[in-house]
Design a protein around this motif. Structure first.
Motif, PDB file in Angstrom:
ATOM      1  N   ALA A 105      33.506 -53.055 -89.332  1.00  0.00           N
ATOM      2  CA  ALA A 105      32.832 -54.102 -90.092  1.00  0.00           C
ATOM      3  C   ALA A 105      31.468 -53.572 -90.508  1.00  0.00           C
ATOM      4  CB  ALA A 105      32.680 -55.349 -89.225  1.00  0.00           C
ATOM      5  N   PRO A 106      30.918 -54.043 -91.611  1.00  0.00           N
ATOM      6  CA  PRO A 106      29.603 -53.552 -92.060  1.00  0.00           C
ATOM      7  C   PRO A 106      28.511 -53.654 -90.989  1.00  0.00           C
ATOM      8  CG  PRO A 106      30.595 -54.957 -93.733  1.00  0.00           C
ATOM      9  CD  PRO A 106      31.491 -55.024 -92.515  1.00  0.00           C
ATOM     10  N   GLN A 107      28.595 -54.673 -90.119  1.00  0.00           N
ATOM     11  CA  GLN A 107      27.590 -54.837 -89.070  1.00  0.00           C
ATOM     12  C   GLN A 107      27.610 -53.683 -88.068  1.00  0.00           C
ATOM     13  OE1 GLN A 107      29.846 -57.046 -90.058  1.00  0.00           O
ATOM     14  NE2 GLN A 107      29.121 -59.132 -89.897  1.00  0.00           N
ATOM     15  N   HIS A 108      28.746 -53.006 -87.934  1.00  0.00           N
ATOM     16  CA  HIS A 108      28.873 -51.936 -86.949  1.00  0.00           C
ATOM     17  C   HIS A 108      28.692 -50.545 -87.545  1.00  0.00           C
ATOM     18  CE1 HIS A 108      31.470 -55.049 -84.737  1.00  0.00           C
ATOM     19  NE2 HIS A 108      30.277 -55.024 -84.176  1.00  0.00           N
ATOM     20  N   ALA A 109      28.767 -50.424 -88.840  1.00  0.00           N
ATOM     21  CA  ALA A 109      28.680 -49.104 -89.487  1.00  0.00           C
ATOM     22  C   ALA A 109      27.333 -48.442 -89.197  1.00  0.00           C
ATOM     23  CB  ALA A 109      28.887 -49.241 -90.988  1.00  0.00           C
TER      24      ALA A 109
ATOM     25  N   ASP B  59      19.323 -47.742 -76.742  1.00  0.00           N
ATOM     26  CA  ASP B  59      18.472 -48.511 -75.847  1.00  0.00           C
ATOM     27  C   ASP B  59      19.228 -49.743 -75.357  1.00  0.00           C
ATOM     28  OD1 ASP B  59      16.195 -46.863 -75.887  1.00  0.00           O
ATOM     29  OD2 ASP B  59      15.535 -47.732 -77.796  1.00  0.00           O
ATOM     30  N   ASN B  60      18.696 -50.392 -74.332  1.00  0.00           N
ATOM     31  CA  ASN B  60      19.291 -51.608 -73.796  1.00  0.00           C
ATOM     32  C   ASN B  60      19.541 -52.600 -74.928  1.00  0.00           C
ATOM     33  OD1 ASN B  60      20.215 -53.447 -71.881  1.00  0.00           O
ATOM     34  ND2 ASN B  60      18.182 -54.317 -71.596  1.00  0.00           N
ATOM     35  N   GLY B  61      20.752 -53.124 -74.995  1.00  0.00           N
ATOM     36  CA  GLY B  61      21.106 -54.109 -76.014  1.00  0.00           C
ATOM     37  C   GLY B  61      21.649 -53.500 -77.297  1.00  0.00           C
ATOM     38  N   GLN B  62      21.613 -52.189 -77.433  1.00  0.00           N
ATOM     39  CA  GLN B  62      22.136 -51.555 -78.641  1.00  0.00           C
ATOM     40  C   GLN B  62      23.598 -51.182 -78.459  1.00  0.00           C
ATOM     41  OE1 GLN B  62      19.263 -48.311 -79.167  1.00  0.00           O
ATOM     42  NE2 GLN B  62      18.454 -49.405 -80.943  1.00  0.00           N
ATOM     43  N   GLY B  63      24.284 -50.989 -79.562  1.00  0.00           N
ATOM     44  CA  GLY B  63      25.689 -50.631 -79.599  1.00  0.00           C
ATOM     45  C   GLY B  63      26.395 -51.524 -80.591  1.00  0.00           C
ATOM     46  N   GLU B  64      27.690 -51.316 -80.749  1.00  0.00           N
ATOM     47  CA  GLU B  64      28.505 -52.153 -81.631  1.00  0.00           C
ATOM     48  C   GLU B  64      28.910 -53.393 -80.842  1.00  0.00           C
ATOM     49  OE1 GLU B  64      30.659 -48.333 -83.813  1.00  0.00           O
ATOM     50  OE2 GLU B  64      31.887 -49.829 -82.800  1.00  0.00           O
ATOM     51  N   LYS B  65      28.469 -54.572 -81.280  1.00  0.00           N
ATOM     52  CA  LYS B  65      28.648 -55.798 -80.495  1.00  0.00           C
ATOM     53  C   LYS B  65      29.585 -56.791 -81.186  1.00  0.00           C
ATOM     54  CE  LYS B  65      24.085 -56.244 -80.333  1.00  0.00           C
ATOM     55  NZ  LYS B  65      23.692 -54.941 -80.822  1.00  0.00           N
ATOM     56  N   SER B  66      30.446 -57.398 -80.366  1.00  0.00           N
ATOM     57  CA  SER B  66      31.320 -58.477 -80.825  1.00  0.00           C
ATOM     58  C   SER B  66      31.451 -59.521 -79.722  1.00  0.00           C
ATOM     59  CB  SER B  66      32.718 -57.958 -81.175  1.00  0.00           C
ATOM     60  OG  SER B  66      32.698 -57.215 -82.368  1.00  0.00           O
TER      61      SER B  66
ATOM     62  N   GLY C 271      37.391 -60.094 -81.869  1.00  0.00           N
ATOM     63  CA  GLY C 271      36.203 -60.933 -81.858  1.00  0.00           C
ATOM     64  C   GLY C 271      35.512 -61.093 -83.187  1.00  0.00           C
ATOM     65  N   ARG C 272      34.281 -61.547 -83.076  1.00  0.00           N
ATOM     66  CA  ARG C 272      33.416 -61.740 -84.243  1.00  0.00           C
ATOM     67  C   ARG C 272      32.190 -60.851 -84.043  1.00  0.00           C
ATOM     68  NH1 ARG C 272      31.756 -67.165 -83.989  1.00  0.00           N
ATOM     69  NH2 ARG C 272      30.000 -66.436 -82.804  1.00  0.00           N
ATOM     70  N   PRO C 273      31.882 -60.008 -85.042  1.00  0.00           N
ATOM     71  CA  PRO C 273      30.704 -59.137 -84.926  1.00  0.00           C
ATOM     72  C   PRO C 273      29.422 -59.945 -84.735  1.00  0.00           C
ATOM     73  CG  PRO C 273      31.995 -58.577 -86.863  1.00  0.00           C
ATOM     74  CD  PRO C 273      32.538 -59.864 -86.328  1.00  0.00           C
ATOM     75  N   THR C 274      28.494 -59.362 -84.008  1.00  0.00           N
ATOM     76  CA  THR C 274      27.182 -59.973 -83.830  1.00  0.00           C
ATOM     77  C   THR C 274      26.143 -58.867 -83.722  1.00  0.00           C
ATOM     78  OG1 THR C 274      25.879 -61.521 -82.484  1.00  0.00           O
ATOM     79  CG2 THR C 274      27.372 -60.075 -81.301  1.00  0.00           C
TER      80      THR C 274
END
Length: 184
Positions: A10-14, A27-34, A142-145
């Motif tokens: 998804a564009p949010q993860h690219a 860093d903490n909280g970074q990565g591809e999230k869903s 899931g849904r990207p976030t």
């Protein structure tokens, strides 16, 4: 095209992960999230970065319902509880059938072909490792976030059955609604 291929994102993860084997930091909280149901899944490393060897992800959520029984015919999976308590059920249908509550620092290994389910018994964070190509199953479910941390109730995402079925087919996950660990 492999289901692990970064071009399917998804564009949010690219561009979050490098998409090839090279050194990098998150860093903490970074990565591809869903968000899947009431849980945040964050992909930290995929087969794209490991020459198709393994994936690394985290999941975090509050105490909740059992994740339905399922099996991965081709994927090994590791549960390492970083914080909290997670109840893990397994049945290899070859004589091993057990369940265990893993607390902080606890480790569970689910070989491919093992029926399993889990439930967070408290606010928890799990580090997961799997065979390469599996982790993006969580995106398909899931849904990207962009938001780190445990989702609030208005952020929960209950995937439609067809989405769950398609994700399972693409990423080698067979849901077993006929199998209920809680009735044992």
């Amino acid at each position: 095209m492999s289901p692990n291929d970064a071009t399917t994102l998804a564009p949010q993860h690219a561009g979050i992960l490098p998409g090839k084997p090279q050194p990098f930091y998150l860093d903490n909280g970074q990565g591809e999230k869903s968000v899947v149901f009431d849980t945040l899944f964050t992909i930290l490393l995929t087969g794209d970065e490991t020459d198709d060897q393994y994936d690394v992800f985290s999941c975090e959520g509050n105490a909740g319902d059992i994740i339905p029984a399922h099996i991965h015919p081709f994927t090994h999976e590791i549960f390492f509880v970083m914080d909290g308590a997670v109840h893990l059920w397994m049945d290899d249908e070859k004589g091993f059938k057990d369940d265990h509550v893993l607390t902080s620092g606890g480790f569970g290994y689910v070989p491919k072909g093992t029926i399993h389910a889990f439930r967070m018994e408290a606010t928890s964070k799990i580090m997961g490792v799997s065979s390469a190509g599996f982790a993006r199953f969580f995106h398909a479910m899931g849904r990207p976030t962009d938001k780190p941390g445990i989702p609030s109730p208005e952020e929960f995402y209950i995937p439609p059955f067809e989405q769950m079925k398609a994700a399972g087919e693409l990423y080698g996950t067979v849901f077993r609604p006929d199998y209920n660990f809680l009735e044992d």
